[in-house]
Design an enzyme around this catalytic site. Sequence first.
Site, PDB file in Angstrom:
ATOM      1  CG  ASP A 100      -0.395   0.021   2.531  1.00 34.37           C
ATOM      2  OD1 ASP A 100       0.514   0.842   2.747  1.00 34.37           O
ATOM      3  OD2 ASP A 100      -0.828  -0.757   3.398  1.00 34.37           O
ATOM      4  CE1 TYR A 101       0.967   7.849  -2.318  1.00 26.28           C
ATOM      5  CE2 TYR A 101       0.886   8.386   0.023  1.00 26.28           C
ATOM      6  CZ  TYR A 101       1.141   8.753  -1.282  1.00 26.28           C
ATOM      7  OH  TYR A 101       1.573  10.027  -1.557  1.00 26.28           O
TER       8      TYR A 101
END
Length: 232
Positions: A100-101
């Site tokens: 994820d980011y």
Amino acid sequence: MRINKYLAACGVASRRECDKLIESGKVTVNGKKIALGYEVSDADDVFVDGNKVVLQKNEYYILNKPKGYICSVSDDKDRKTVMDLMPKNVGRIYPVGRLDYDSEGLLIMTTDGELAQKLTHPSNEVPKTYLVKVEGKCTESELNPIRSGVEIDGYVTKKCKAHVVETNKEYTKIHITITEGKNREVRKMFASIGKEVMLLKRIKIGEITLRGLDRGAYRKLTKQEIAYLCSI
């Protein structure tokens, strides 16, 4: 090799999109339009929209993804993607699985769709190891629910391995090895025992490690590493 698989391996499009090209009559083999499921060989001349396509050798890279990048080929919100870290002439390459980011670490990038499917399909249970840094002190006994499986989002996570590698009053570092890969799973697992994740870094996929690769840097996988991944 099936024609849609061949076209995808040539970098034309995904298999599904290649099926559409075939159905629309835009694909010819040896001068003739063909149907779905057609088998081709290296000796065949394959054209798409009048342009000859040639099977390319697959590319395999390992990337040390930093925080602040999304695992996608493009982004409609104009955020930075992992493609911004790769060489411009690398071809139709894409990330295997996701980080994820706000997460970082080991990410495999390849043009090999079959290997990508193999590494990400839940039934293959490919182990992935993460370094997790949580706020405050966390003991080995507090990790027992995570090891046994915790309920998140209506399902119970599979049993996994987890152990403390460093701890003090401010934070605790933990290595956790899971065989699943659901959305933000590791963060949710620790949230279920009341621990907030400060850092999440993937450090290992199977036996493949970052091996000192700097944050944001990449390298080609060795022949031995590729053979290992294909054998999983």
